[in-house]
Structures are given as C-alpha cells and as structure tokens.
Design a protein around this motif. Structure first.
Motif, PDB file in Angstrom:
ATOM      1  N   ALA A 173       0.813  -1.220   0.000  1.00  9.63           N
ATOM      2  CA  ALA A 173       0.000   0.000   0.000  1.00  9.63           C
ATOM      3  C   ALA A 173       0.845   1.268   0.000  1.00  9.63           C
ATOM      4  O   ALA A 173       0.391   2.323  -0.428  1.00  9.63           O
ATOM      5  CB  ALA A 173      -0.934  -0.001   1.209  1.00  9.63           C
ATOM      6  N   THR A 174       2.062   1.168   0.492  1.00 12.39           N
ATOM      7  CA  THR A 174       2.882   2.381   0.599  1.00 12.39           C
ATOM      8  C   THR A 174       3.699   2.662  -0.662  1.00 12.39           C
ATOM      9  O   THR A 174       4.290   3.728  -0.783  1.00 12.39           O
ATOM     10  CB  THR A 174       3.882   2.272   1.780  1.00 12.39           C
ATOM     11  OG1 THR A 174       4.724   1.136   1.548  1.00 12.39           O
ATOM     12  CG2 THR A 174       3.156   2.116   3.107  1.00 12.39           C
ATOM     13  N   GLU A 175       3.711   1.706  -1.580  1.00 12.38           N
ATOM     14  CA  GLU A 175       4.544   1.848  -2.773  1.00 12.38           C
ATOM     15  C   GLU A 175       4.226   3.118  -3.556  1.00 12.38           C
ATOM     16  O   GLU A 175       3.058   3.391  -3.855  1.00 12.38           O
ATOM     17  CB  GLU A 175       4.352   0.633  -3.691  1.00 12.38           C
ATOM     18  CG  GLU A 175       5.576  -0.263  -3.696  1.00 12.38           C
ATOM     19  CD  GLU A 175       5.308  -1.547  -4.451  1.00 12.38           C
ATOM     20  OE1 GLU A 175       4.798  -1.470  -5.591  1.00 12.38           O
ATOM     21  OE2 GLU A 175       5.583  -2.623  -3.878  1.00 12.38           O
ATOM     22  N   GLY A 176       5.257   3.846  -3.879  1.00 14.75           N
ATOM     23  CA  GLY A 176       5.083   5.031  -4.721  1.00 14.75           C
ATOM     24  C   GLY A 176       4.632   6.268  -3.957  1.00 14.75           C
ATOM     25  O   GLY A 176       4.533   7.348  -4.534  1.00 14.75           O
ATOM     26  N   LEU A 177       4.345   6.122  -2.675  1.00 13.83           N
ATOM     27  CA  LEU A 177       3.917   7.296  -1.900  1.00 13.83           C
ATOM     28  C   LEU A 177       5.147   8.028  -1.363  1.00 13.83           C
ATOM     29  O   LEU A 177       6.091   7.393  -0.899  1.00 13.83           O
ATOM     30  CB  LEU A 177       2.995   6.885  -0.759  1.00 13.83           C
ATOM     31  CG  LEU A 177       1.683   6.256  -1.226  1.00 13.83           C
ATOM     32  CD1 LEU A 177       0.853   5.802  -0.035  1.00 13.83           C
ATOM     33  CD2 LEU A 177       0.884   7.232  -2.088  1.00 13.83           C
TER      34      LEU A 177
END
Lengths: 196, 196
Positions: free
Chosen positions: B77-81
C-alpha cells in the motif's frame, strides 16, 4: 402470594447472575457455563434456564454488568476536574486501569461473539452507547459547533483509539506498554485527538 | 530416501496448514479443530499431530500466515507514496481493509489466547514486531531525533489507536463507523498522531 413468588424469582435471577459474574472474574469466558453457574449459585440447571434462555443470554447479562462498572469508574474519575481535556484524559486512564484490574471481565466483553444469526439485545447496545456518551459530552464541550454526525464519528475514533492502545498493551506478543509509559502515551493520544 | 521423506513430510505440513487456513477463513476460530483439519487436508489425525503438537500450535501457525498477509498488503500500500504521513495513512487504510475483507482470519488473530501457562513462540512475536516496524520506520522518518524507547512506545500507540478504531468499527454494538466516515476518521487519527 404472586407478589412473593415474583420477589423470590428476582432473587434467584440476581444470585444466578452474581455467580456468573464471579466465575467470569475468576476463570474468564470459558468458566461461564450453565452447569458451573447453577452449581455456584446453588440452584438447578433448570432454574438458570428459567431466567436466561441460553449461555449467550447469560454472558451478555454479565457483560452488561461489566459495562455498568466501567461506566461507574469512568464517571467517578472525572469528578472535580475542570477542563474537558483533563476529563478526557481521566476517562482514558480509568478505562485502562479497569482493564488491568479486571482483565477477565474486560476480555469477556470483547471475546464473546453471538452466533451470526443473532442480533445483540437493544439494552446491551445502549450500555455501550452510554459509555461512548461520556466521551462525546467532553468532545462537545471542547467544540460546541460540532455537528451530530461528526460528533458521533469523532467519539468512536477517540474511544476506539484508547481502547486499541489498552488492548495491545495487555497482549504479550506486541511487547505492549505498561506503567508510566502507557500512562504518558494515553495522555499524548488524548491530547492529540482533542486539541483544536 | 531420507531426503525424499523430508520433502514429503514438508508437503504434508503445508497441506495441513493450508487446510487450517481455509477453515479459519470460512468458519472462524471454532472451525479449526484437529479433526476437521485432518479431514479437509485428507490426512489422518495422527499426521496432523506429527506436525503440530496441539490445536494451539496449529492456530498460531495459521495466525502467523495471517500476519504475513497483512504485512504484505500494508507494504504494497505504501509503494510510490512520497511522504511519511501519506505512507502512514496508507498503512492504516490497508490494515482496515484487510480486516473487512478477511474478518474471520483477522478475528482469529485476536480472539485466540494461549493458556496462561504457555508463552507465545518467539517466531510469532517477531511477526507482530515486523508489522509494527512498518509504522516505526515512518515515524522515525518524520522525526529522526526520536530516541529508541520513545519510538517503540509511539509506534505501539499509533498501531493500537488504528487497531482499536478498526476493531470497534467491526462490532455492531458500538454502531461502529464504515465507508467514507471510517476512511476519513482513519486519516484524521493518523494526521493528528503523526504531525509534529
């Protein structure tokens, strides 16, 4: 005569419920069985069933007593405190202390689940809502402009957050907090949630 | 030959564990019994006991799988944030969504308690700590000056707070939050806890 019977029946119900509360306190949810409650109360299994349709109904009655006790200690904790934030912190600490002092009653409250087909009695839901309203009253005092829906949501966020911190603190596997650290983290949490 | 036997035995263990996970997913904690698992996996009760000493050991193995799955969806879910706050919010939402999509696996995680005399296997504790460290990493990024003890405490406060909101939201008796309200309250909670 009918009046006397009613009094006796009410006395039986109270003793059955008291025995169930004692058993939950001593042995947790698993210790509360129709048979063990009858034995402890000194009545027959049939007498227990006369007052509680099944074990789930009896456990919900025990849990309602637990909720009343929590409500009482939370209300007492705010006495004499002058600001809503101080009262909110006191509510959080009282809730946390209750869970440590009565771990089995407290666990019984959350570990008991009714079969999916059965809904929770209205009275028991109201006991939960009464607890929430202690928090809601203080949040409203902090921000009287808050709308009803927002207040309802925020109340649940505050209760849920404190409840969660208390929950994981009681679980060994999270290396949960305790003592002064738990106490100061509860203050931090309430302060952050309540400040404008 | 010894090597082949080892492979076979490992295959049996995996199938037993897979069957237990399926049963938990379908029927919750109560559905996971040595007998039902053996039946589902197509082995004898004895084969199950060869790999898991008792039902508690098997349930802990199921719960470890659940923790791995939660860890996976949270990490993804945190990818790219780009900011720690955005990543913390994404972690909270992923945790919440997992509980809604897998209510029985999720409940099994918290409703299962070992007998008081038994301690939780180190490996299972580590799986819980690994989950917490996803949060701790972001809190440290927000405030690199935080000491180790403070970070450990704050991580538990953040996890506990989100966990609690998610928990009461799943319980009918609290008239818990859902949908957009739950989502915006999760954002509010994380924002308040994480802001400097």
């Amino acid at each position: 005569m009918a009046g006397l019977q009613k009094v006796k029946s009410e006395e039986t119900r109270k003793r059955v419920l008291g025995a169930a509360v004692d058993l939950m306190e001593e042995g947790g949810l698993d210790a509360v069985q129709i048979r063990s409650v009858a034995e402890r109360a000194g009545y027959s299994v049939g007498s227990v069933y006369k007052h509680y349709a099944d074990i789930d109904a009896l456990i919900i009655a025990v849990n309602s007593i637990t909720l009343e006790r929590i409500h009482q200690v939370m209300r007492n904790a705010t006495e004499g405190l002058e600001t809503p934030i101080d009262r909110l912190k006191a509510l959080a600490h009282a809730y946390s202390e209750f869970s440590r002092e009565n771990p089995k009653l407290w666990k019984g409250l959350f570990d008991h689940h009714l079969p999916e087909s059965r809904s929770i009695p209205e009275e028991h839901k109201l006991a939960n809502v009464a607890l929430l309203s202690l928090i809601g009253g203080e949040l409203k005092a902090l921000d009287p402009s808050m709308g009803e829906d927002e207040l309802a949501a925020r109340t649940r966020t505050c209760f849920g957050a404190v409840h969660g911190l208390v929950t994981i603190s009681l679980e060994e596997r999270f290396a949960g907090l305790s003592g002064d650290t738990l106490s100061s983290e509860l203050d931090f949490l309430v302060q952050r949630l309540a400040e404008a």
